[in-house]
Design a protein around this motif. Structure first.
Motif, short mmCIF file in Angstrom:
data_model
loop_
_atom_site.label_atom_id
_atom_site.label_comp_id
_atom_site.label_asym_id
_atom_site.label_seq_id
_atom_site.Cartn_x
_atom_site.Cartn_y
_atom_site.Cartn_z
N SER A 169 9.47 14.25 20.53
CA SER A 169 9.23 15.68 20.27
C SER A 169 9.76 16.10 18.89
O SER A 169 9.25 17.04 18.29
N VAL A 170 10.78 15.37 18.38
CA VAL A 170 11.32 15.70 17.06
C VAL A 170 10.27 15.42 15.99
O VAL A 170 10.03 16.23 15.10
N GLU B 2 18.28 15.45 13.37
CA GLU B 2 18.09 14.87 14.70
C GLU B 2 17.36 13.53 14.66
O GLU B 2 17.28 12.84 15.68
N LEU C 82 4.98 24.52 18.46
CA LEU C 82 6.38 24.25 18.14
C LEU C 82 7.27 24.64 19.34
O LEU C 82 8.22 23.92 19.67
N THR C 83 6.92 25.73 19.98
CA THR C 83 7.65 26.16 21.18
C THR C 83 7.48 25.14 22.30
O THR C 83 8.44 24.78 22.99
N ARG D 158 17.47 20.90 10.20
CA ARG D 158 18.05 20.58 11.51
C ARG D 158 17.29 19.44 12.18
O ARG D 158 17.89 18.53 12.75
N LEU D 159 15.97 19.50 12.11
CA LEU D 159 15.14 18.45 12.72
C LEU D 159 15.38 17.11 12.04
O LEU D 159 15.42 16.06 12.70
N ALA E 90 7.60 18.06 16.22
CA ALA E 90 8.04 19.35 15.67
C ALA E 90 8.04 19.32 14.14
O ALA E 90 7.65 20.29 13.49
N GLY F 106 9.68 22.30 22.18
CA GLY F 106 11.08 22.58 22.45
C GLY F 106 11.83 23.25 21.32
O GLY F 106 13.07 23.31 21.35
N TYR F 107 11.09 23.78 20.32
CA TYR F 107 11.74 24.40 19.16
C TYR F 107 11.10 25.77 18.90
O TYR F 107 10.35 25.94 17.94
N LEU G 159 15.29 25.14 9.81
CA LEU G 159 14.86 24.38 10.99
C LEU G 159 14.45 22.96 10.60
O LEU G 159 14.79 22.00 11.31
N GLN G 160 13.76 22.83 9.48
CA GLN G 160 13.35 21.51 9.02
C GLN G 160 14.57 20.61 8.79
O GLN G 160 14.57 19.44 9.17
#
Length: 752
Positions: free
Chosen positions: A276-277, A268, A240-241, A264-265, A280, A244-245, A261-262
């Motif tokens: 990458s989204v 996006e 996950l890092t 937020r993704l 993630a 980029g998260y 976080l979910q």
């Protein structure tokens, strides 16, 4: 000898008189009030006093709302027992009673005890009106948040009733200022009345309640399995890092943090997101599953973990299973953990403590009633099985109605039966999930045992309140050292203290005498907005709504917006807006589930054939993440719906947005286009082309587009059926395979 309540509508010597209850009732008669009273101190008695007074002085009828059928039956039995009115005037309303029967019963009832969903439905369908209801009691009032039925009923009540007054009763309104304020706004509360166990007029009625915290070590074998699962988590956090998260403080991250976080993704994903989204989101789905497995290991035990891993494996092997479950099933550390599980015969030491504590309680006091609370059904099942092996213990599992893989729920009738048998002593130990936390009247419960702490102050207070009612009680909470149990314990404790402080503050700043000022504030901030939403005019549009859609909040939003709702059971579509427009509403989760389960195109096909201008409304903002489907599959389905089936696809954010869109379309159709809302009417003659297309497209491999091509070429269904192979090949969109299929179907001898 204690004194008893004297009132013309309360039976003589039926109810003991307590000054704090009279004080609370007096405040509740002066203004719409939220009463906060510890469990077991007679919140229902306070409601009784207010109800009797309102029936005597204001007349009309009163409504008592309670969240579950067992509570409804319990309250109705109490009111029949103590009120001096004919028993047949105290009615129970639940979903098991026919709606038409409820409509007739409503006319004769004086005290109606009901689940809120039933009353909400009956208001929406105009089977009942609240104009002559002079009082509503909202039991377990802390539920009055969000879209819960209490909020809609309160809104309609204060809008319609000639002389409204309401009472909210709860032992635990919540610890945050925002939550308490939301409950007060929802129920139009004008004053708050709080009694605590330390109040002078209450203290003499408080039974001693010993609370013990037993701290337990996690065995080394279970730590090894947990460590394997933790390695999976560490790997996924690193991925996950890399995407980029990054997750900071990984050892202390909560489920709330991960869900945030979910969300937020998902936000996006709008527009054209980076790859990458998607990566993630997929990794995060795995983290949530493994994190849950770690929590089960720490707080529940290996038996519960085995059940969870079995369900995960079943999901991975299913065609409907998520990619996250499939990847986890192939993970080396997961496979090692499963292998260790199969060879490990140890169990969480909590189980032995449960058996010992319950056995000692029933040995020392054989007539005891015990409730063991567990957060998860799997754990409740294991505890029930373990206790059943001990001769002295007669346990029964008590869970909710929902069923899932290898786990059948209880019907409301079964729940009521179990409670009755528990009271009678046929069972002496109730092993329950959260369904037993609220309101159960089991006065002889001597011991409440928490298999694990709960982070919610409301649930913790409700659980503790199951004991110490008529005599001394005991509460035991099991806590595994160094695990999430300890975090939940401290969280719950802090929230309980904050709630008590907040309630006292709120009572100080909202005295019952402040009714006029508070009412004015509510009017300025709440009621005016609602009048604007209603948008009243003489030409209110009509919408036929499918009965099943009442479970969503769209129907109440339509009603709130001034739409005339007609509830019917619809075979096709969810909302009918005119003689040519019907709407199928799907949340993004429903849409992806229907696609996976191969139900979507059948529903869309029916909609397309039946209505001239069909509409699909997609509600929500997580279309590409709800079931982790390949975006190409979703785009393919949407393009087919729009192009092949001719169904307009519209998008909305939420139920309020959906209701607004439906209202605008209905208004346009009915006001500007002068079209009627009808299930039949002129539809038959207009529907002939759709019926013809339906007949042809029922042939395998023929979709709506090919069916239209065949009918346009041959003119009639009869000519399509009579056409030979060469003639069929002349039709656009018809190839050799389809032509053979048609000829085979219409010419081969029937052998069924």
């Amino acid at each position: 000898m204690p004194e008893h309540i004297r009132h013309p509508l309360i039976k003589q010597d039926a109810v003991e008189q307590r000054l704090y209850q009279l004080d609370l009732a007096g405040k509740a008669l002066a203004a719409s009030t939220l009463v906060v009273l510890p469990t077991g101190l007679g919140k229902t008695i306070v409601a009784l006093l207010v109800i009797a007074s309102r029936l005597e002085k204001a007349g009309g009828k009163v409504l008592v709302l309670s969240p579950t059928k067992p509570l409804v039956e319990q309250h109705a039995s109490f009111f029949r027992k103590v009120l001096s009115i004919p028993e047949e005037e105290v009615l129970t309303f639940t979903g098991s009673i026919n709606p038409l029967q409820r409509e007739e019963l409503w006319k004769s009832g004086r005290v109606i005890v009901s689940t809120p969903q039933v009353i909400e439905n009956d208001i929406l369908t105009k089977r009942i009106t609240l104009d002559d209801v002079t009082h509503i009691t909202f039991d377990e009032a802390h539920r009055a948040t969000g879209n819960y039925a209490y909020t809609y009923i309160a809104e309609k009540y204060f809008e319609i009733a000639r002389d409204p007054l309401c009472l909210g009763i709860t032992a635990s309104p919540g610890s945050s200022d925002e939550r308490i304020a939301e409950v007060c706004r929802a129920l139009r509360i004008e004053s708050v009345a709080v009694k605590t166990e330390s109040d002078r007029d209450v203290a003499q009625y408080i039974q001693k309640k010993d609370i013990e915290w037993k701290r337990i070590n996690l065995p080394s074998e279970m730590k090894e399995i947990k460590d394997l699962l933790q390695k999976v988590l560490d790997d996924r956090y690193k991925k996950l890092t890399d995407a980029g998260y990054p997750i900071h403080n990984q050892r202390y991250v909560s489920k709330k943090d991960l869900l945030s976080l979910q969300q937020r993704l998902q936000g996006e994903l709008r527009g054209l997101p980076e790859s990458s989204v998607y990566t993630a989101i997929s990794i995060l789905a795995e983290i949530l599953k493994v994190s849950h497995a770690v929590e089960i290991t720490e707080t529940q035990g290996l038996g519960a973990l085995r059940m969870y891993m079995e369900r995960l494996d079943n999901e991975a092997g299913s065609s409907k299973g998520s990619k996250a479950s499939k990847r986890l099933a192939e993970d080396l550390y997961i496979r090692q953990a499963v292998h260790r599980l199969s060879n490990c015969d140890c169990e969480h030491p909590k189980m032995e403590h449960v058996k010992q504590i319950v056995f000692e309680q029933l040995t020392n006091k054989p007539d005891s009633r015990v409730i063991v609370f567990a957060n998860y059904r799997d754990t409740a099942e294991m505890i029930t099985g373990a206790l059943a092996e001990i001769e002295l213990i007669r346990p029964v599992r008590f869970v909710g109605q929902a069923s899932k893989y290898k786990d059948k729920g209880l019907t409301q009738k079964q729940q009521v039966g179990i409670i009755d048998m528990f009271k009678a002593g046929e069972y002496n130990t109730l092993v329950a999930t959260s369904v037993a936390e609220e309101g159960l009247d089991i006065p002889s419960t001597d011991l409440v045992l928490f298999y694990e702490p709960v982070p919610s102050e409301i649930r913790s207070i409700q659980r503790k309140g199951r004991t110490g009612r008529k005599h001394e009680g005991r509460v035991v909470v099991l806590v595994t050292k160094g695990t999430r149990d300890e975090g939940y314990y401290w969280s719950s404790l802090a929230k309980e203290k904050k709630m008590q402080s907040n309630m006292q503050t709120l009572q100080d700043i909202m005295p019952s005498g402040a009714r006029e000022n508070h009412q004015e504030t509510l009017t300025d901030t709440e009621y005016n907005d609602q009048v604007t939403l209603a948008d009243f005019d003489e030409n209110s549009p009509k919408v036929i709504v499918d009965q099943r859609e009442v479970k969503s909040s769209v129907a109440r939003m339509l009603d709130k917006a001034g739409v005339d709702i007609i509830l019917k059971t619809l075979e096709v579509g969810d909302y009918i807006l005119s003689d040519r427009i019907a709407v199928e509403r799907k949340s993004t989760e429903d849409f992806t589930s229907s696609l996976i389960e191969h139900k979507l195109f059948e529903q869309i096909s029916n909609l397309s054939r039946t209505y001239q201008k069909p509409v699909l409304i997609l509600e929500g903002e997580n279309l590409f993440t709800s079931r982790k489907l390949n975006p190409a599959a979703i785009h393919g389905a949407l393009s087919s719906i729009a192009i092949d089936f001719g169904v307009a696809v519209l998008y909305t954010r939420d139920s309020e947005d959906t209701a607004s869109l439906i209202k605008q379309i209905a208004k346009r159709e009915q006001t500007e286009e002068k079209r009627e809302v009808s299930l039949h009417g002129k539809k038959a003659s207009q529907m002939l082309p759709q019926q013809q297309e339906y007949i042809i497209s029922s042939i395998s491999d023929i979709g709506p587009k090919a069916a239209r091509s065949l009918l346009q070429h041959f003119g009639t269904v009869e000519n399509v059926i009579k056409a030979d192979y060469e003639e069929l090949l002349k039709v656009r969109n018809i190839g050799p395979k389809t032509a053979i299929r048609i000829r085979e179907l219409v010419s081969r001898e029937y052998t069924g």
